[in-house]
Design a protein around this motif. Structure first.
Motif, PDB file in Angstrom:
ATOM      1  N   GLU A  56      10.084  49.909  43.150  1.00 44.86           N
ATOM      2  CA  GLU A  56      11.084  49.358  42.869  1.00 44.86           C
ATOM      3  C   GLU A  56      11.167  48.079  42.516  1.00 44.86           C
ATOM      4  N   ALA A  57      10.099  47.232  42.984  1.00 47.13           N
ATOM      5  CA  ALA A  57       9.876  45.844  42.512  1.00 47.13           C
ATOM      6  C   ALA A  57       9.245  45.881  41.042  1.00 47.13           C
ATOM      7  N   SER A  58       8.607  46.733  40.738  1.00 48.16           N
ATOM      8  CA  SER A  58       8.046  47.046  39.217  1.00 48.16           C
ATOM      9  C   SER A  58       9.091  46.975  38.347  1.00 48.16           C
ATOM     10  N   VAL A  59      10.256  47.727  38.629  1.00 44.31           N
ATOM     11  CA  VAL A  59      11.379  48.096  38.015  1.00 44.31           C
ATOM     12  C   VAL A  59      12.033  46.716  37.649  1.00 44.31           C
ATOM     13  N   LEU A  60      12.223  45.944  38.557  1.00 43.70           N
ATOM     14  CA  LEU A  60      12.887  44.542  38.611  1.00 43.70           C
ATOM     15  C   LEU A  60      12.041  43.611  37.834  1.00 43.70           C
ATOM     16  N   LEU A  61      10.959  43.739  37.865  1.00 46.26           N
ATOM     17  CA  LEU A  61      10.005  42.786  36.881  1.00 46.26           C
ATOM     18  C   LEU A  61      10.005  43.032  35.430  1.00 46.26           C
ATOM     19  N   ALA A  62       9.996  44.364  35.338  1.00 44.79           N
ATOM     20  CA  ALA A  62       9.999  44.908  33.827  1.00 44.79           C
ATOM     21  C   ALA A  62      11.488  44.562  33.223  1.00 44.79           C
ATOM     22  N   SER A  63      12.599  44.242  34.299  1.00 45.70           N
ATOM     23  CA  SER A  63      13.606  43.985  33.558  1.00 45.70           C
ATOM     24  C   SER A  63      13.667  42.344  33.189  1.00 45.70           C
ATOM     25  N   TYR A  64      13.034  41.534  34.032  1.00 44.67           N
ATOM     26  CA  TYR A  64      12.843  40.226  33.751  1.00 44.67           C
ATOM     27  C   TYR A  64      11.864  39.777  32.705  1.00 44.67           C
ATOM     28  N   ALA A  65      10.748  40.855  32.175  1.00 44.40           N
ATOM     29  CA  ALA A  65      10.016  40.753  31.125  1.00 44.40           C
ATOM     30  C   ALA A  65      10.712  41.090  30.003  1.00 44.40           C
ATOM     31  N   VAL A  66      11.641  42.035  29.848  1.00 42.04           N
ATOM     32  CA  VAL A  66      12.324  42.373  28.877  1.00 42.04           C
ATOM     33  C   VAL A  66      13.195  40.906  28.369  1.00 42.04           C
ATOM     34  N   TYR A 105      21.004  41.007  26.606  1.00 47.15           N
ATOM     35  CA  TYR A 105      21.226  42.357  26.343  1.00 47.15           C
ATOM     36  C   TYR A 105      22.375  42.533  25.319  1.00 47.15           C
ATOM     37  N   ASP A 106      22.381  43.253  24.270  1.00 47.25           N
ATOM     38  CA  ASP A 106      23.422  43.362  23.335  1.00 47.25           C
ATOM     39  C   ASP A 106      23.272  45.061  23.085  1.00 47.25           C
ATOM     40  N   PRO A 107      24.446  45.686  23.661  1.00 51.37           N
ATOM     41  CA  PRO A 107      24.268  47.240  23.323  1.00 51.37           C
ATOM     42  C   PRO A 107      24.383  47.940  21.866  1.00 51.37           C
ATOM     43  N   ASN A 108      24.674  46.945  20.966  1.00 52.87           N
ATOM     44  CA  ASN A 108      24.834  47.288  19.547  1.00 52.87           C
ATOM     45  C   ASN A 108      23.395  47.271  19.111  1.00 52.87           C
ATOM     46  N   ARG A 123      19.408  53.137  23.153  1.00 49.25           N
ATOM     47  CA  ARG A 123      18.515  53.836  23.833  1.00 49.25           C
ATOM     48  C   ARG A 123      17.180  54.278  23.150  1.00 49.25           C
ATOM     49  N   GLY A 124      16.013  53.690  23.622  1.00 49.35           N
ATOM     50  CA  GLY A 124      14.704  54.160  23.157  1.00 49.35           C
ATOM     51  C   GLY A 124      14.006  52.634  22.547  1.00 49.35           C
ATOM     52  N   PHE A 125      14.622  51.685  22.605  1.00 50.48           N
ATOM     53  CA  PHE A 125      14.098  50.297  22.196  1.00 50.48           C
ATOM     54  C   PHE A 125      12.969  49.937  23.210  1.00 50.48           C
ATOM     55  N   LEU A 126      12.866  50.305  24.177  1.00 55.37           N
ATOM     56  CA  LEU A 126      11.667  50.164  25.224  1.00 55.37           C
ATOM     57  C   LEU A 126      10.483  51.097  25.340  1.00 55.37           C
ATOM     58  N   ALA A 127      10.672  52.170  24.208  1.00 56.27           N
ATOM     59  CA  ALA A 127       9.845  53.253  24.084  1.00 56.27           C
ATOM     60  C   ALA A 127       8.236  52.860  23.954  1.00 56.27           C
ATOM     61  N   THR A 158      11.509  61.107  33.371  1.00 52.14           N
ATOM     62  CA  THR A 158      11.060  60.921  32.144  1.00 52.14           C
ATOM     63  C   THR A 158      11.024  59.324  31.500  1.00 52.14           C
ATOM     64  N   PRO A 159      10.419  58.869  30.672  1.00 54.11           N
ATOM     65  CA  PRO A 159      10.523  57.519  30.144  1.00 54.11           C
ATOM     66  C   PRO A 159      11.880  57.119  29.854  1.00 54.11           C
ATOM     67  N   GLU A 160      12.842  58.028  29.503  1.00 54.63           N
ATOM     68  CA  GLU A 160      14.281  57.571  29.288  1.00 54.63           C
ATOM     69  C   GLU A 160      14.983  57.197  30.686  1.00 54.63           C
ATOM     70  N   MET A 161      14.529  57.983  31.813  1.00 56.06           N
ATOM     71  CA  MET A 161      15.165  57.656  33.005  1.00 56.06           C
ATOM     72  C   MET A 161      14.701  56.231  33.607  1.00 56.06           C
ATOM     73  N   TRP A 162      13.417  56.153  33.400  1.00 63.47           N
ATOM     74  CA  TRP A 162      12.779  54.485  33.711  1.00 63.47           C
ATOM     75  C   TRP A 162      13.441  53.590  33.030  1.00 63.47           C
ATOM     76  N   GLU A 163      13.786  53.894  31.298  1.00 70.72           N
ATOM     77  CA  GLU A 163      14.503  52.814  30.387  1.00 70.72           C
ATOM     78  C   GLU A 163      15.984  52.336  31.206  1.00 70.72           C
ATOM     79  N   GLU A 164      16.521  53.787  31.686  1.00 70.19           N
ATOM     80  CA  GLU A 164      17.864  53.478  31.724  1.00 70.19           C
ATOM     81  C   GLU A 164      18.023  52.577  33.280  1.00 70.19           C
ATOM     82  N   ARG A 165      17.081  52.735  34.135  1.00 70.32           N
ATOM     83  CA  ARG A 165      17.014  51.689  35.248  1.00 70.32           C
ATOM     84  C   ARG A 165      16.705  50.143  34.978  1.00 70.32           C
TER      85      ARG A 165
END
Length: 549
Positions: free
Chosen positions: A136-146, A153-156, A160-164, A180-187
């Protein structure tokens, strides 16, 4: 004699031919540099040159690392570079890395370049699983890295897939769950969207503030045997050492460096450090004001764009209304023409009926004047007269009905013309209103005080007085209180994510570190609790604690 002289001459010529410089390659976390170094240079000369090139002043955290015989070593400052066990091939490669870690990254790391280098190194250690990080901490740290890399964040833009292609999570975490990678990217994206407004340095600092609480942060591991001799002779000796002398020297060097840094933290800041912190505060205040100015301009631009869109939408609506009114006018004109034609036809029919009625009346008078003497002719005549009277009555009624119908058609024609007049008036009003709106949109849709619409940049002047510093200090204290509240909210989010993905975990893929982390978490053990226990205990208790480990 001649042979001795010749040998000395050859040695001297060889000595003269020996190169006075050598090439060194320095690899940082995001770049590589090459320098030409003198043979007589010591480690400090090379280290200072690298720090000057990077613009780094907080040099006490860093060192130059090299690899020798499957182990790592650090360049000594007081020893010549070539006197170390470095490879003989040029260029000689060193890695510029953090050697010692701060206890509190936010308070101790002053320069932005220092924060950035620590961020890159700690991020790589987490992804390489040198630092254990819960999922769970890995996901939070990944969001700060992004956030640090992509900005807000700009939805336009960030679809989806920009973190692939990004490496954001340790492979251990990815393999541990049926996701799946899509599920991780969504979170990751869900948390990334919440970091809106944070600059790169702020996102990197938030990353470090979370990472510094991880159990293996700032820890170097060695395969060793060790010895501790307590003052109490009754207690058994506690031993530790390594089979390699080089590793023992490295451990000693790290212990001395950590102790020096520990003492440095607890002394008053030097004049250089005070100057750096003052400059950092001024720079932080300047950036804060700059961000506020940019935020205001962005808000004004967004409002102007919204106003422009609203005016364009209103203009389109008026155009549609004008089109509809024009169509209604055309239909009214067509209806009026049809009614006029029908009224003319009805009027002609009424005239024709009136003429026939007059002829019937004349025929009746002529028949009455012609008297038929015989009774039979008289009866027939009476019957014809009666029929003629009835026909005349019907013709009169039909004429009256046609006359009424003609009057009604004239009235409908008048109403149609009145509707046509009103439609023309409404079309004229809409046309005048749309021209006025377009004239307004050209003057109000794009304010002249925005950068992208011929903006005039406001000039800012900074006067960092004592009052400004006090205000900045109060803001920092306020930020600390807000950070504590955010930390509580953050822990709740982490627990929520952990509960959400727990059902997808593959228990058979748990590593020894995963199991150990879960056991410590269930017992309430953490790095901070362990350090706190050790600092409150005596030497004997500490030795007993280590033996128990």
């Amino acid at each position: 004699m001649a042979g001795a002289i010749a040998s000395r001459m050859s040695f001297s010529s060889l000595k003269r031919k020996q190169p006075k410089t050598f090439t060194v390659r320095i690899a940082t976390m995001d770049a590589e540099m090459e320098f030409s170094c003198e043979v007589k240079w010591k480690g400090k000369d090379l280290f200072d040159l690298v720090c000057r090139t990077l613009g780094l002043r907080e040099t006490w955290f860093f060192g130059l690392q090299y690899t020798i015989k499957d182990t790592v070593a650090w360049l000594k400052m007081d020893k010549k570079v070539l006197d170390h066990d470095v490879p003989t091939e040029e260029p000689v490669t060193f890695h510029f890395l953090a050697k010692f870690y701060p206890e509190n990254a936010e308070e101790e790391l002053v320069q932005e370049i220092t924060q950035h280098l620590f961020f890159l190194q700690v991020k790589k250690q987490i992804l390489d699983e040198k630092i254990y990080c819960p999922p769970e901490a890995s996901v939070l740290l990944a969001s700060y890295a992004v956030q640090a890399k992509y900005g807000d964040y700009d939805p336009n833009v960030h679809k989806r897939g920009f973190l692939a292609q990004e490496e954001l999570l340790p492979k251990r975490v990815i393999n541990l769950y049926q996701m799946t990678p899509e599920m991780w990217e969504e979170r990751i994206t869900a948390w990334y969207a919440e970091h809106r407004g944070r600059a790169r340095d702020e996102a990197e600092m938030e990353y470090l503030k979370i990472a510094q609480d991880l159990e293996m942060y700032g820890v170097n591991y060695f395969a060793i045997r060790f010895t501790i001799k307590p003052l109490d002779k009754k207690i058994d000796v506690f031993k530790f050492n390594s089979s390699k002398l080089r590793v023992n020297k490295l451990i000693l060097q790290l212990c001395i460096g950590n102790h020096d840094l520990f003492m440095r933290r607890r002394k008053a800041d030097s004049l250089e450090v005070q100057q750096m912190k003052a400059q950092a505060r001024e720079e932080k205040a300047r950036k804060q004001m700059e961000r506020q100015r940019l935020a205001r301009e962005k808000q004004m631009r967004e409002e102007a764009e919204r106003t422009r869109d609203e005016l364009e939408r209103r203009l389109m609506q008026l155009k549609e209304e004008a089109t509809m009114a024009n169509e209604a006018l055309m239909r009214s004109e067509e209806t009026a023409d049809l009614l006029a034609e029908k009224a003319q036809i009805t009027e002609e029919e009424a005239k024709l009926l009136a003429q026939k009625a007059a002829e019937a009346e004349q025929e009746m008078q002529r028949i009455k004047a012609t008297a038929i003497r015989t009774e039979e002719e008289k009866r027939l005549m009476e019957q014809k007269v009666l029929e003629a009277e009835m026909l005349a009555l019907k013709m009169a009624e039909e004429s009256e009905r046609r006359a009424k119908e003609a009057d009604q058609l004239k009235q409908d024609l008048q109403e149609a013309r009145e509707s046509e007049r009103r439609a023309k008036q409404k079309l004229l009003e809409i046309t005048s209103k749309s021209s006025y709106t377009s004239m307004n949109s050209s003057t109000t849709a794009l304010p002249t005080d925005l950068p992208s619409f011929n903006l005039i940049s406001e000039s800012l002047s900074f006067d960092f007085k004592d009052t400004d510093m006090k205000r900045l200090s109060m803001e920092i204290e306020k930020e600390k209180v807000e950070y504590m509240e955010k930390s509580k909210h953050l822990q709740e989010q982490l627990n929520e994510l952990k509960t959400e993905i727990e059902a997808l975990k593959l228990k058979e893929r748990e590593t020894a570190l995963d199991i150990l982390h879960n056991e410590n978490a269930s017992r309430g053990n953490s790095k901070h609790n362990t350090i706190k226990k050790l600092t409150l205990q005596s030497t004997k208790s500490r030795v007993a604690f280590f033996e128990e480990l």
